[in-house]
Design an enzyme around this catalytic site. Structure first.
Site, PDB file in Angstrom:
ATOM      1  N   ASP A 137     -11.232  24.664 -12.740  1.00 33.43           N
ATOM      2  CA  ASP A 137     -11.262  23.213 -12.877  1.00 33.43           C
ATOM      3  C   ASP A 137      -9.859  22.686 -12.658  1.00 33.43           C
ATOM      4  OD1 ASP A 137      -9.875  23.693 -15.224  1.00 33.43           O
ATOM      5  OD2 ASP A 137     -11.475  23.020 -16.560  1.00 33.43           O
ATOM      6  N   ARG A 144     -16.403  14.255 -23.212  1.00 32.50           N
ATOM      7  CA  ARG A 144     -14.950  14.253 -23.009  1.00 32.50           C
ATOM      8  C   ARG A 144     -14.569  13.192 -21.978  1.00 32.50           C
ATOM      9  NH1 ARG A 144     -11.152  19.446 -21.519  1.00 32.50           N
ATOM     10  NH2 ARG A 144     -12.443  19.538 -19.624  1.00 32.50           N
TER      11      ARG A 144
END
Length: 530
Positions: A446, A166
């Site tokens: 996150d 990603r």
């Protein structure tokens, strides 16, 4: 910092360790230069379109399925079929690319896919980004190893998880690499360095280079990525369609573009994913001016309610109609060490979440910790005895534009207020220290979950929302609670800096689009000082 040096027209302003210099050799830099020169202006135009849409949403909270793509939504077509080894993606694990031990553990976790993250779980320090690229270069070739301080060796075992990478979102810059004095897009750097160094090797090894693409807001952005994929394939002389990408549906506008996104990348598609945490953040951000869309405490905003349930249903329905994987999202709970009761409660919540996903029709799910792979696998094995559920016809009702905006009701509490403050500050100090994934209160936080914390705070203050005890959420109350929560946290190098940044963006009259953008210069300065 050592003197900057040039490779072609690109300038690298941060030194590279000699052992990592091969990653950005002259040939790679030529590729990056052409990639940026070809596509940066389109990327900049698309970011302007994002701002134009946001400006409209500040006046009128309305999103519609695009009229100009009605034929795409109503016609029959399917994406290109994935190879057999990618048909079963029932459990995927994610984690930062820059931590070598976490990378090895993820590959060895028993998950079908490891999504190695340069985005929300990776703090974009120069050292972390380059270490991540080196880790993946070695992992692709089966040579990644690590020895800890006690002399224990780690290496990738047999039958490792399949790798997806990603890159950062389109909006994030990479200020350590300049084109004619201007930072290049972080997404282009992450994708470009990985695909140049590994794409052809992966294809010649019998597999495909695979990616997760974050933060997409429209089918035009998907079209740009499709053009980038085709350019890279042609440049590397690998077959068109070799690159595969799962697009995260984690922004509110993207939910109105799902058919179109799949159509634009149909040659390169590996399905869609419910990126739930960023999606909640996007819902708050896009609709922030309107009190009727204010959300309650974060722990009350669950996937079985309101706009979240509708979006997950539509994603499954859309993907399966097009022959694509409909991937579920990540439960933030992680195993609790040393407390069997709390650990069991966390595992029960993970099990419930995964059972909801598989019964709804998802073809796979995410976890953030290797300890959750067996549990998630057990749940999907019980309810899905085929590689996926793409062929399963589920009678899902028609999802309307109003359904995708349906609010979730609930209370705002002092505990919820304190949690947002504490989690936001703790995550930000971890991010500023170079760690983008932080276990906090038995949850893996996150950037996406931290964005929820600070955007909720801003929204509650902005609308003078009432707590369940009838107190008004204003800057006076929040400032008092913020000081109180900071006192509870252990002293650390970045605590004062993190709390100041968090307070500033929460109290500003104008909403800060991304916390990580606001803190990026501080991160770079911290790395220089180190």
């Amino acid at each position: 910092m050592s003197k900057a040096y040039m490779q072609n027209r690109l300038e690298i302003v941060r030194p590279l360790d000699p052992e990592n210099a091969f990653l950005l050799n002259e040939e790679c830099m030529k590729f990056l230069e052409e990639l940026v020169c070809r596509f940066k202006s389109t990327r900049d135009d698309l970011l302007s379109k994002r701002k134009n849409l946001q400006d409209k949403l500040l006046i009128k909270p309305e999103l519609l399925f695009p009229k100009e793509t009605k034929d795409i939504r109503e016609s029959d077509w399917k994406i290109a079929m994935l190879p057999e080894y990618l048909q079963d993606r029932r459990v995927e694990i994610t984690g930062p690319s820059g931590d070598v031990k976490m990378v090895i553990n993820a590959f060895n976790s028993g998950a079908r896919v490891y999504m190695s993250d340069f985005e929300d779980a990776q703090s974009p320090t120069w050292g972390g980004l380059i270490n991540g690229q080196r880790n993946l270069f070695k992992a692709v070739r089966g040579t990644l190893e690590y020895t800890n301080d006690e002399g224990r060796k780690y290496s990738i075992g047999e039958n490792p998880a399949n790798l997806f990478v990603r890159p950062r979102g389109m909006h994030l810059p990479e200020k350590n690499v300049l084109l004619e004095g201007t930072p290049i897009p972080g997404a282009f750097f992450d994708f470009g360095v990985f695909i140049f160094n590994n794409g052809k090797y992966i294809v010649e090894s019998g597999k495909l280079p695979c990616f997760y693409i974050p933060k997409t807001e429209s089918y035009l952005e998907a079209r740009l990525w499709n053009d980038i994929f085709s350019f890279a394939e042609d440049y590397l002389k690998i077959r068109r369609g070799s690159i595969k990408a799962t697009f995260l549906i984690e922004t509110l506008p993207a939910a109105f573009n799902m058919d179109e996104i799949l159509y634009e990348v149909r040659e390169h598609s590996a399905g869609l994913n419910c990126g739930r945490w960023d999606y909640i953040f996007s819902y708050i951000k896009k609709l922030r001016n309107f009190k009727e869309f204010v959300l309650p405490d974060r722990n009350s905003v669950s996937m079985d309610k309101g706009f979240l349930l509708s979006y997950s249903k539509l994603l499954i329905k859309t993907c399966h109609r097009r022959g694509a994987h409909a991937m579920g999202g990540m439960s933030a709970f992680i195993p609790v060490k040393g407390n069997d009761i709390e650990n069991q409660a966390a595992m029960d919540k993970v099990r419930q979440d995964k059972e909801r996903e598989v019964r709804l029709g998802h073809d796979g799910t995410w976890v953030a910790h290797p300890g959750l792979v067996p549990l998630a696998t057990e749940v999907f094995n019980k309810h899905m005895n085929t590689p996926n559920q793409i062929d399963r016809v589920v009678p899902l009702e028609s999802i309307t534009e109003a359904d995708l905006l349906k609010p979730i009701s609930g209370e705002i509490t002092e505990n919820g207020l304190r949690t947002n403050i504490s989690v936001g500050i703790q995550y930000l100090q971890s991010w500023l220290s170079g760690k983008g994934a932080a276990p906090i209160n038995h949850l893996m936080e996150d950037a996406a979950t931290a964005e929820i914390s600070r955007s909720q705070l801003w929204q509650w203050i902005h609308h003078n929302m009432k707590l369940n005890d009838n107190r008004t959420v204003d800057t006076v109350l929040v400032d008092r609670l913020l000081k109180d929560e900071v006192k509870k946290l252990p002293e650390s190098r970045y605590l004062v800096q993190a709390s100041k940044i968090f307070r500033d963006i929460s109290f500003k009259t104008e909403f800060t689009e991304f916390m990580t953008l606001a803190a990026y210069d501080s991160l770079l300065n911290n790395e220089v000082i180190q």
